[in-house]
Design an enzyme around this catalytic site. Structure first.
Site, PDB file in Angstrom:
ATOM      1  N   CYS A  11      39.574   3.557  30.041  1.00 22.68           N
ATOM      2  CA  CYS A  11      40.000   2.393  29.258  1.00 22.68           C
ATOM      3  C   CYS A  11      41.128   2.782  28.292  1.00 22.68           C
ATOM      4  CB  CYS A  11      38.821   1.825  28.474  1.00 22.68           C
ATOM      5  SG  CYS A  11      38.210   2.925  27.183  1.00 22.68           S
ATOM      6  N   CYS A  14      40.143   5.394  25.732  1.00 26.09           N
ATOM      7  CA  CYS A  14      40.041   6.725  26.318  1.00 26.09           C
ATOM      8  C   CYS A  14      41.432   7.345  26.477  1.00 26.09           C
ATOM      9  CB  CYS A  14      39.350   6.667  27.677  1.00 26.09           C
ATOM     10  SG  CYS A  14      37.681   5.981  27.602  1.00 26.09           S
TER      11      CYS A  14
END
Length: 81
Positions: A11, A14
């Site tokens: 994501c 991240c």
């Protein structure tokens, strides 16, 4: 060598944590292996319930939040390779 792992499913958070970790390594001019761990089974197997997570040399240093570059540099300053 220091091993830095960013655990998350890929994501935006991240990716930002991964970029922060890479920048911290670059700023400190240290040799470190910075890797992404996106395999859900491995993430859960390590006990991470709230990604992203930052592991340094196998030890969880942050979970569920994105430490900024300076905080990661502080974490790395006390790490022995």
């Amino acid at each position: 060598m220091t091993k830095i792992e960013v655990l998350g499913t890929g994501c935006a958070k991240c990716k930002r944590l991964f970029a922060n970790a890479e920048q911290a390594v670059k700023d400190l001019k240290i040799t470190a292996d910075v890797v992404k761990v996106e395999d859900l089974a491995e993430i859960v197997g390590r006990g991470v319930m709230l990604p992203p997570a930052l592991f340094i040399n196998g030890e969880v240093r942050a979970e569920g939040r994105i430490p900024d570059v300076n905080e990661i540099k502080e974490m790395l300053n006390g790490v022995k390779p």
